[in-house]
Motif scaffolding. Structure first.
Motif, mmCIF file in Angstrom:
data_model
loop_
_atom_site.group_PDB
_atom_site.id
_atom_site.type_symbol
_atom_site.label_atom_id
_atom_site.label_comp_id
_atom_site.label_asym_id
_atom_site.label_seq_id
_atom_site.Cartn_x
_atom_site.Cartn_y
_atom_site.Cartn_z
ATOM 1 N N LEU A 132 0.833 -1.195 0.000
ATOM 2 C CA LEU A 132 0.000 0.000 0.000
ATOM 3 C C LEU A 132 0.872 1.252 0.000
ATOM 4 C CD1 LEU A 132 -2.764 1.438 0.331
ATOM 5 C CD2 LEU A 132 -2.504 1.115 2.815
ATOM 6 N N LEU A 133 0.821 1.999 -1.104
ATOM 7 C CA LEU A 133 1.444 3.325 -1.142
ATOM 8 C C LEU A 133 0.371 4.324 -0.718
ATOM 9 C CD1 LEU A 133 3.625 3.313 -4.395
ATOM 10 C CD2 LEU A 133 4.367 3.049 -2.020
ATOM 11 N N SER A 134 0.266 4.524 0.580
ATOM 12 C CA SER A 134 -0.844 5.287 1.147
ATOM 13 C C SER A 134 -0.546 6.769 1.297
ATOM 14 C CB SER A 134 -1.193 4.706 2.525
ATOM 15 O OG SER A 134 -0.024 4.645 3.337
ATOM 16 N N PHE A 135 0.571 7.231 0.762
ATOM 17 C CA PHE A 135 1.003 8.612 0.988
ATOM 18 C C PHE A 135 -0.061 9.633 0.610
ATOM 19 C CE2 PHE A 135 4.887 6.156 0.235
ATOM 20 C CZ PHE A 135 5.652 6.500 1.332
ATOM 21 N N VAL A 136 -0.667 9.466 -0.583
ATOM 22 C CA VAL A 136 -1.618 10.475 -1.056
ATOM 23 C C VAL A 136 -2.800 10.614 -0.098
ATOM 24 C CG1 VAL A 136 -3.001 8.900 -2.495
ATOM 25 C CG2 VAL A 136 -2.794 11.314 -3.138
ATOM 26 N N ASN A 137 -3.158 9.540 0.583
ATOM 27 C CA ASN A 137 -4.260 9.585 1.552
ATOM 28 C C ASN A 137 -3.910 10.423 2.778
ATOM 29 O OD1 ASN A 137 -5.639 7.784 -0.144
ATOM 30 N ND2 ASN A 137 -4.775 6.005 0.907
ATOM 31 N N MET A 138 -2.600 10.685 2.960
ATOM 32 C CA MET A 138 -2.139 11.473 4.096
ATOM 33 C C MET A 138 -1.667 12.859 3.670
ATOM 34 S SD MET A 138 -2.512 9.604 6.801
ATOM 35 C CE MET A 138 -1.508 10.519 7.973
ATOM 36 N N GLY A 139 -1.929 13.238 2.424
ATOM 37 C CA GLY A 139 -1.456 14.530 1.948
ATOM 38 C C GLY A 139 0.029 14.550 1.681
ATOM 39 N N LEU A 140 0.604 13.376 1.415
ATOM 40 C CA LEU A 140 2.042 13.251 1.201
ATOM 41 C C LEU A 140 2.334 12.667 -0.177
ATOM 42 C CD1 LEU A 140 3.035 11.806 4.706
ATOM 43 C CD2 LEU A 140 3.210 14.197 3.946
ATOM 44 N N MET A 141 3.613 12.486 -0.499
ATOM 45 C CA MET A 141 4.040 11.876 -1.747
ATOM 46 C C MET A 141 4.897 10.656 -1.422
ATOM 47 S SD MET A 141 7.165 14.392 -3.010
ATOM 48 C CE MET A 141 7.741 13.216 -4.257
ATOM 49 N N PRO A 142 5.055 9.735 -2.357
ATOM 50 C CA PRO A 142 5.904 8.566 -2.091
ATOM 51 C C PRO A 142 7.319 8.994 -1.726
ATOM 52 C CG PRO A 142 4.603 8.201 -4.060
ATOM 53 C CD PRO A 142 4.405 9.644 -3.678
ATOM 54 N N ASP A 143 7.927 8.264 -0.803
ATOM 55 C CA ASP A 143 9.318 8.524 -0.447
ATOM 56 C C ASP A 143 10.053 7.204 -0.280
ATOM 57 O OD1 ASP A 143 8.655 7.595 2.133
ATOM 58 O OD2 ASP A 143 8.433 9.603 2.966
ATOM 59 N N GLY A 144 11.264 7.276 0.244
ATOM 60 C CA GLY A 144 12.075 6.073 0.351
ATOM 61 C C GLY A 144 12.456 5.510 -1.012
ATOM 62 N N GLY A 145 12.486 6.390 -2.022
ATOM 63 C CA GLY A 145 12.833 5.932 -3.361
ATOM 64 C C GLY A 145 11.701 5.270 -4.109
ATOM 65 N N ALA A 146 10.496 5.268 -3.531
ATOM 66 C CA ALA A 146 9.372 4.564 -4.161
ATOM 67 C C ALA A 146 9.036 5.131 -5.525
ATOM 68 C CB ALA A 146 8.146 4.611 -3.255
#
Length: 259
Positions: A132-146
């Motif tokens: 689950l790349l849930s970043f957008v649901n938290m107002g964020l963007m993928p990180d950790g090189g995703a």
């Protein structure tokens, strides 16, 4: 040889296999800043230790790693730049440590947990796991090189769907998409990981290191660029009103109301 849990991380070295277990099961192995730093240090030490021939990264209990511990961050806020630096250091270490890293995805992997799993050289998942790349649901963007690792594994179209919709990808679909090397029945999972680790622990360390370097150069040559872009964007977003609202909504167990 084993060492006690340090900041949510358990480490055990035997027969050339270093097992690193994220040990925060009450938080579904969501990681706080001290745990992330401890994991990065353990990986760096593994690269410098000639006894280590393989690293197995997994989670305690029923989860692999469900990303950053938002509750811990709310209680003990840290400089977003420091958080990003710690996460990026872990991903760089997984990619560059001169021994195979096996991600044993024994349950849910979310956020930076997905990044850690996909950064590994050999990624195996139980049938009950999901990604689950849930970043957008938290107002964020993928990180950790995703933003690089996931498209490199599954292609831009699948990666965009994962990142922009923030929906779960089942282990079966992860296998079908190429996000993992293999998905296994839960009952067979541990034995398979052990067998692969035992095999890689007996291969020539230098040959493996050069092979790993060549594969990374061919597929992850712009990882540092991706990490830098993510740090810049995520540092901004972590200070945003949208993320503050999402974090509060999660703690209050309600839907967020983004501005």
């Amino acid at each position: 040889m084993s060492t006690p849990t340090v900041e949510g991380l358990r480490s055990e070295l035997a027969d050339g296999i270093l097992r690193l277990t994220i040990d925060r099961p009450k938080r579904m192995n969501a990681v706080d800043l001290p745990t992330m730093r401890a994991l990065g240090a353990a990986l760096d030490e593994a690269g410098a230790d000639p006894r280590v021939r393989t690293v197995v990264l997994t989670g305690e209990g029923s989860a692999f790693c469900t990303g950053a511990d938002i509750a811990a961050a709310a209680t003990n806020p840290a400089d977003p730049s420091e958080v990003m630096d710690a996460a990026n250091a872990v991903i760089r270490s997984i990619a560059t440590v001169p021994v195979p890293v096996i991600a044993a995805v024994n349950g849910p992997a979310a956020g930076v947990g997905v990044s850690m799993a996909v950064a590994a050289d050999l990624t195996y998942a139980t049938e009950s796991a999901y990604f689950l790349l849930s970043f957008v649901n938290m107002g964020l963007m993928p990180d950790g090189g995703a933003s690089l690792l996931v498209p490199a594994a599954v292609g831009r179209a699948r990666a965009a769907e994962m990142a922009l919709l923030g929906e779960r990808v089942s282990a079966a679909d992860a296998d079908r998409f190429g996000l993992v090397a293999r998905t296994l029945p839960d009952a067979e999972f541990a034995a398979h990981v052990d067998a692969v680790a035992a095999r890689t622990a007996t291969t020539p360390r230098r040959a493996v290191a050069l092979t790993k370097r060549a594969l990374a150069a061919a597929t992850l040559g712009r990882l540092d660029d991706a990490l830098a872009r993510e740090k810049s964007g995520q540092t901004e977003l972590l200070a945003s009103a949208d993320f503050a609202e999402a974090a509060m909504a999660m703690l209050e167990k309600r839907p967020p109301r983004f501005s």
